[in-house]
Write an enzyme that holds these catalytic residues in place. Structure first.
Site, mmCIF file in Angstrom:
data_model
loop_
_atom_site.group_PDB
_atom_site.id
_atom_site.type_symbol
_atom_site.label_atom_id
_atom_site.label_comp_id
_atom_site.label_asym_id
_atom_site.label_seq_id
_atom_site.Cartn_x
_atom_site.Cartn_y
_atom_site.Cartn_z
ATOM 1 N N LYS A 32 5.162 80.953 35.560
ATOM 2 C CA LYS A 32 5.345 79.499 35.641
ATOM 3 C C LYS A 32 3.979 78.843 35.633
ATOM 4 C CE LYS A 32 8.916 76.683 35.991
ATOM 5 N NZ LYS A 32 10.284 76.947 35.513
HETATM 6 P P1 NDP Z 1 13.628 66.501 33.880
HETATM 7 O O1 NDP Z 1 12.264 66.042 34.211
HETATM 8 O O2 NDP Z 1 14.125 66.361 32.483
HETATM 9 O O3 NDP Z 1 14.713 65.785 34.838
HETATM 10 C C1 NDP Z 1 14.624 65.795 36.225
HETATM 11 C C2 NDP Z 1 15.648 64.825 36.753
HETATM 12 O O4 NDP Z 1 15.639 64.859 38.174
HETATM 13 C C3 NDP Z 1 15.375 63.379 36.370
HETATM 14 O O5 NDP Z 1 16.600 62.689 36.234
HETATM 15 C C4 NDP Z 1 14.617 62.864 37.593
HETATM 16 O O6 NDP Z 1 14.690 61.465 37.765
HETATM 17 C C5 NDP Z 1 15.387 63.553 38.689
HETATM 18 N N1 NDP Z 1 14.626 63.631 39.917
HETATM 19 C C6 NDP Z 1 13.317 63.948 40.083
HETATM 20 N N2 NDP Z 1 12.985 63.922 41.372
HETATM 21 C C7 NDP Z 1 14.115 63.604 42.043
HETATM 22 C C8 NDP Z 1 14.417 63.402 43.408
HETATM 23 N N3 NDP Z 1 13.477 63.554 44.345
HETATM 24 N N4 NDP Z 1 15.687 63.060 43.736
HETATM 25 C C9 NDP Z 1 16.621 62.909 42.781
HETATM 26 N N5 NDP Z 1 16.398 63.080 41.473
HETATM 27 C C10 NDP Z 1 15.161 63.415 41.116
HETATM 28 O O7 NDP Z 1 13.684 68.026 34.357
HETATM 29 P P2 NDP Z 1 14.689 69.165 33.894
HETATM 30 O O8 NDP Z 1 16.044 68.595 33.737
HETATM 31 O O9 NDP Z 1 14.053 69.914 32.788
HETATM 32 O O10 NDP Z 1 14.641 70.132 35.171
HETATM 33 C C11 NDP Z 1 15.435 69.888 36.323
HETATM 34 C C12 NDP Z 1 15.518 71.162 37.128
HETATM 35 O O11 NDP Z 1 16.065 72.206 36.319
HETATM 36 C C13 NDP Z 1 14.179 71.716 37.636
HETATM 37 O O12 NDP Z 1 14.382 72.347 38.860
HETATM 38 C C14 NDP Z 1 13.820 72.750 36.571
HETATM 39 O O13 NDP Z 1 12.923 73.738 37.071
HETATM 40 C C15 NDP Z 1 15.192 73.328 36.302
HETATM 41 N N6 NDP Z 1 15.302 74.000 35.020
HETATM 42 C C16 NDP Z 1 15.004 73.381 33.843
HETATM 43 C C17 NDP Z 1 15.160 74.050 32.652
HETATM 44 C C18 NDP Z 1 14.958 73.388 31.338
HETATM 45 O O14 NDP Z 1 15.287 74.014 30.314
HETATM 46 N N7 NDP Z 1 14.473 72.154 31.271
HETATM 47 C C19 NDP Z 1 15.557 75.473 32.623
HETATM 48 C C20 NDP Z 1 15.944 76.000 33.911
HETATM 49 C C21 NDP Z 1 15.778 75.282 35.055
HETATM 50 P P3 NDP Z 1 13.601 60.512 37.034
HETATM 51 O O15 NDP Z 1 13.732 60.783 35.562
HETATM 52 O O16 NDP Z 1 14.025 59.162 37.440
HETATM 53 O O17 NDP Z 1 12.253 60.939 37.558
#
Ligand code: NDP
Length: 419
Positions: free
Chosen positions: A106
């Site tokens: 990571k």
């Molecule tokens: P993104 O940045 O695309 O989305 C994250 C989302 O979470 C956004 O809607 C963001 O809101 C919201 N968010 C951030 N902080 C908070 C908080 N404190 N409370 C509530 N909502 C919050 O990230 P991903 O979707 O790519 O990743 C999300 C999770 O999934 C992570 O844990 C990542 O490690 C995991 N993951 C991702 C993969 C991928 O392919 N992308 C693969 C496997 C796991 P805002 O946009 O308003 O900041």
């Protein structure tokens, strides 16, 4: 980190429990506890106003026992080395659970990308890439998108690496744009995978998908796609949220309307309103009245403080590490079934693997082949984890770790200890 909780300690505790259940000797799994390599870099960036700012970055390679290291790059201002170490280890376990020939890694940069211009972000990314260049590469360690990083950022990484090698090296990153060697289906893969394993879980408990009430924290890459796919499959999405807070509607939200709002408002839910929709906080979302809770934001969201108030019967971890160890114990005692991150969100790395395979073999697959193979791998892995749940009377989390650790311990044993 979202609070003072240490996700690396969380990972170690679960690892110990699973290793004991497997009856492994300490020698069999001692090495798995430690990352193979941790690199910390300082990244000087010329800002638009001419000032130089220095950002901190990391790349942690947890294991290469089963193949090249694989794992995303996260941009977040609260990230720290323990979070990156935990995320790297989870990648190792995830790849082992779904049987990909990869280890885990990571990377992260301590930055709030929303406060940078696009030019500053590009310069930061290119300089970070050169700083970690000696340890990445298609045969060594392959980054991918994670929180706050996307296909455009992966393109800058691929271009920087390629320029410094003198030829195009698409296999150095996954999650790129299709035009430079990205894979069909990759952008949706993690959410698609979450929807597949949610379906398998409900099928196992004889619950129909249609009408099942779902609350989703996070509407980014993972949460947004999960919401859309489950909505299309007939689930009732009662709550969604992002960093600005959430919205709830007992008889189901209009997900296409919310997606259109997000697209028109710089991806923020703030200000969204519709008939019957109630505004809620993120804690209210996590404790809302629903059947399935799918956290898709950050780690340490479901803590001991709120675990007692969670009403969902099932939790599917779209995010990495959303549930603390203490919360996990409270939820298990309440009979809540949790599908762990290392299985539930593995769809992303599975299609990343397909992308890398296409890059190094210089060929392309049809989207239907990608989605079908993704589904097949996840259904097979879900079944294998379920067998361990039944045989050892353990939770899905411990079962998934048991599956992963047994594969890692075997690989380590076969390879032996060098020198
Ligand atoms: P993104 O940045 O695309 O989305 C994250 C989302 O979470 C956004 O809607 C963001 O809101 C919201 N968010 C951030 N902080 C908070 C908080 N404190 N409370 C509530 N909502 C919050 O990230 P991903 O979707 O790519 O990743 C999300 C999770 O999934 C992570 O844990 C990542 O490690 C995991 N993951 C991702 C993969 C991928 O392919 N992308 C693969 C496997 C796991 P805002 O946009 O308003 O900041």
């Amino acid at each position: 980190m979202a609070n003072n909780y240490n996700p690396y300690d969380n990972m170690l505790q679960v690892l110990e429990t699973a290793a004991q259940k497997l009856g492994l000797s300490r020698n069999d799994y001692e090495a798995i506890k430690y990352p193979e390599r941790e690199l910390k870099v300082s990244i000087p960036v010329k800002m638009d106003n001419g000032d130089i700012r220095v950002f901190e970055g990391y790349r942690v390679q947890h294991s290469s026992s089963r193949g090249p290291c694989k794992g995303g790059i996260r941009y977040h201002e609260e990230v720290d080395i323990d979070e990156v170490k935990a995320l790297a280890a989870w990648m190792t376990f995830k790849c082992a659970v779904v049987n990909l020939p990869y280890g885990g890694a990571k990377g992260a940069v301590k930055v709030d990308p929303k406060k940078l211009s696009r030019g500053e972000l590009e310069r930061l990314t290119r300089r970070f890439t050169t700083s970690i260049l000696p340890i990445i590469g298609p045969e060594k360690d392959i980054p991918a998108p994670d929180v706050n990083t996307d296909a455009e950022i992966m393109g800058w990484i691929m271009d920087t690496y390629s320029m410094l090698h003198g030829y195009a090296v698409p296999g150095v990153v996954t999650g790129k744009s299709i035009d430079i060697g990205g894979s069909l289906g990759r952008a949706e893969a993690t959410g698609r995978g979450v929807s597949v394993v949610t379906g398998e879980l409900l099928k196992h408990f004889n619950i129909p998908e249609k009408g099942t009430r779902v609350a989703i924290q996070g509407m980014g890459n993972v949460g947004g796609v999960t919401a859309r796919l489950l909505y299309e499959q007939g689930y009732k999405i009662v709550g969604v949220s992002d960093v600005s807070g959430g919205v709830y509607k007992a008889d189901g939200l209009d997900i296409p309307d919310i997606q259109a709002y997000l697209d028109a408002h710089k991806k923020t839910l703030e200000g969204y309103s519709a008939a019957g929709v109630k505004k809620i906080s993120n804690t209210e979302l996590l404790t809302s009245d629903c059947d399935v809770l799918i956290p898709c934001a950050l780690q340490n969201q479901i803590t001991e403080d709120i675990a007692g108030s969670v009403k969902a019967k099932y939790i599917v971890e779209g995010a990495n590490g959303p549930t603390t160890v203490e919360a996990d114990a409270v939820l298990s005692k309440k009979g809540i079934i949790i599908l762990p991150d290392i299985l539930a969100n593995a769809g992303g790395v599975i299609v990343s693997y397909f992308e890398w395979v296409q890059n190094i073999q210089e060929l392309t697959w049809e989207e239907s082949q990608i989605n079908d193979t993704l589904k097949k791998i996840l259904i097979r892995s879900f079944g294998q984890v379920l067998e361990i749940v039944k045989e050892h009377q353990v939770t899905f989390r411990i079962a998934a770790y048991m599956l992963a650790i047994s594969k890692l311990a075997k690989a380590k044993k076969i390879r032996g200890v060098f020198p």
